[in-house]
Design an enzyme around this catalytic site. Structure first.
Site, PDB file in Angstrom:
ATOM      1  CE1 TYR A   1      -2.949  -3.103   0.283  1.00  0.00           C
ATOM      2  CE2 TYR A   1      -3.254  -2.660   2.621  1.00  0.00           C
ATOM      3  CZ  TYR A   1      -3.502  -3.437   1.501  1.00  0.00           C
ATOM      4  OH  TYR A   1      -4.316  -4.536   1.606  1.00  0.00           O
TER       5      TYR A   1
ATOM      6  CG  HIS B   1      -0.743  -8.900   0.417  1.00  0.00           C
ATOM      7  ND1 HIS B   1      -0.273  -7.616   0.270  1.00  0.00           N
ATOM      8  CD2 HIS B   1      -2.045  -8.857   0.024  1.00  0.00           C
ATOM      9  CE1 HIS B   1      -1.243  -6.827  -0.163  1.00  0.00           C
ATOM     10  NE2 HIS B   1      -2.321  -7.576  -0.339  1.00  0.00           N
TER      11      HIS B   1
END
Length: 339
Positions: A60, A148
C-alpha cells in the site's frame, strides 16, 4: 443498531477486533494522492469513531501506508488496538512490477516512492518482510500477519506453505505475532490454504458481499468448522456497490454490464426500504457467524465518517427477506440481525 467500535472476540486467538476496521490502502495513495495531513485526519477520525482494528501492507503505497499507520498508532497504548500487516512483497529499488501498473501502464498508487515490489514467499523473505515492516511502522510488534495475495505470482499452494507459512507458524509459536492468516480475493485459493494449514484468520476481499456469495458454499463453512475467523474486505466490490451505474468499477476494472444491472437491482430494493445501498453492503457480511470484522478503506475523514454512518444505519429485516425473495441473495445466506 450495529456499532462500528463494538468488539467481536475471536475465541481461537483471544483477539478482540472491532466490527468495523480500517483498511489503509487508500492512505497509501491508491488511485489518488493522499497528503500526510489527510491521512492523519482519516486515522484520527477512525480512532474517534471507536475503530481499533487497522490493516496495512508493504504494497500500500510502497510502504507509505505502513509509515503513516504506524506513526499514528505510536502515540496510542499498545493494548488499545489490533494491527495487521502482510508478507510476500519486498520493496526494492528497480523497475515497477507489472502488477503495480493499471491497464494504461500507470502506477496504481500515486505520489509514492517508485519502488519495485518483489514477490517473495520464501521462509527467509517472510522474516525479512516482517522486520522491514516493523521498521516502517516504528512499532515493536504487529498482532496479525497475513500472507498477501499468494496467487499473484504463479506460486503453488505447496510452495507458499513450505516457505511463508512455515515462517508464520514459527513466529506465532515464539509469540512474535498472535495470529497468522492469508489474504486474497480468490475463494478457491483461500479454500486450499484453509484446508492445508492451521490459520487463525483469513482476509477475504470482495468475494462475500451483497453482490456475490460464492464463499458461502465451501470456504465459510470450513472456516466455521476450523475456527478460522474471516475478515471481510472489499465490501463495495471496488466501487460497484458504492456507486452502481455506467463507469462503475469491479475488481478495479470497468464493471461488466450484467454486474452493473445486478447492483442496480440491489439498489432498487434498498430504495424501496428507504435505506442506502452502501449501508446494506457494509453490514451484510457480518450476518455470517464466521465473519469477525468488516474492513473498509477511506482516504479522508469525510469518507471514514460516511462508512461509519452506513455501518450504523438501522436496516429492517424485511430488506434482507426481500433481497432473498427477488433472487438477489442466496437462500442459504445467514441474514444480519438487528442488535
Amino acid at each position: 443498531m450495529p456499532r462500528a467500535g463494538a468488539l467481536q472476540l475471536h475465541p481461537k486467538t483471544g483477539l478482540g477486533l472491532t466490527r468495523l476496521g480500517l483498511g489503509t490502502a487508500p492512505l497509501g495513495g491508491l488511485f489518488t494522492p493522499v497528503s500526510q495531513a489527510e491521512a492523519q485526519a482519516t486515522l484520527e477520525a477512525a480512532w474517534q469513531a471507536g475503530l481499533r482494528y487497522f490493516d496495512t501492507a508493504p504494497q500500500y503505497g510502497n510502504g507509505v501506508a505502513e509509515q503513516r499507520t504506524g506513526g499514528f498508532l505510536q502515540g496510542r497504548p499498545r493494548t488499545a488496538f489490533v494491527l495487521s500487516t502482510k508478507v510476500g512483497r519486498l520493496l526494492r529499488p528497480g523497475p515497477l512490477h507489472q502488477s503495480q501498473l493499471d491497464p494504461q501502464g500507470q502506477p496504481f498508487f500515486k505520489g509514492v516512492p517508485p519502488l519495485a515490489q518483489v514477490y517473495d514467499y520464501s521462509y527467509k523473505g517472510t522474516l525479512v518482510s516482517l522486520e522491514e515492516s516493523l521498521e516502517r511502522l516504528g512499532l515493536k510488534k504487529v498482532d496479525i500477519l497475513y500472507i498477501h495475495d499468494p496467487d499473484a505470482d504463479g506460486r503453488s499452494v505447496a510452495e507458499v506453505m513450505q516457505g511463508a507459512y512455515r515462517a508464520l507458524v514459527e513466529l506465532r509459536q515464539q509469540g512474535v505475532v498472535q495470529a497468522i492468516g492469508v489474504g486474497m480475493n480468490h475463494t478457491d485459493w483461500l479454500l486450499e490454504f484453509v484446508k492445508a494449514g492451521d490459520f487463525d484468520l483469513i482476509l477475504l476481499a470482495g468475494r462475500y458481499t451483497l453482490l456475490e456469495q460464492g464463499a458461502l458454499q465451501e470456504l465459510l463453512p470450513l472456516c466455521l468448522q476450523k475456527g478460522v475467523g474471516v475478515v471481510a474486505g472489499g465490501v463495495y466490490n471496488s466501487g460497484l456497490l458504492a456507486h452502481p451505474g455506467p463507469g462503475a468499477t469491479y475488481n478495479y476494472l470497468p464493471a461488466p454490464p450484467e454486474l452493473i444491472e445486478r447492483a442496480l437491482a440491489l439498489e432498487r430494493v434498498c430504495q424501496r426500504h428507504g435505506v442506502p445501498l452502501k449501508a446494506a453492503a457494509i453490514q451484510f457480511p457480518l450476518g455470517h457467524p464466521a465473519v469477525v470484522s468488516v474492513l473498509t478503506g477511506a482516504r479522508s475523514a469525510l469518507e471514514l465518517e460516511e462508512n461509519v454512518q452506513m455501518f450504523e444505519t438501522r436496516l429492517p429485516q424485511s430488506l434482507w427477506r426481500d433481497l432473498v425473495a427477488e433472487g438477489l441473495l442466496d437462500e442459504q445466506v445467514p441474514l444480519p440481525k438487528e442488535d
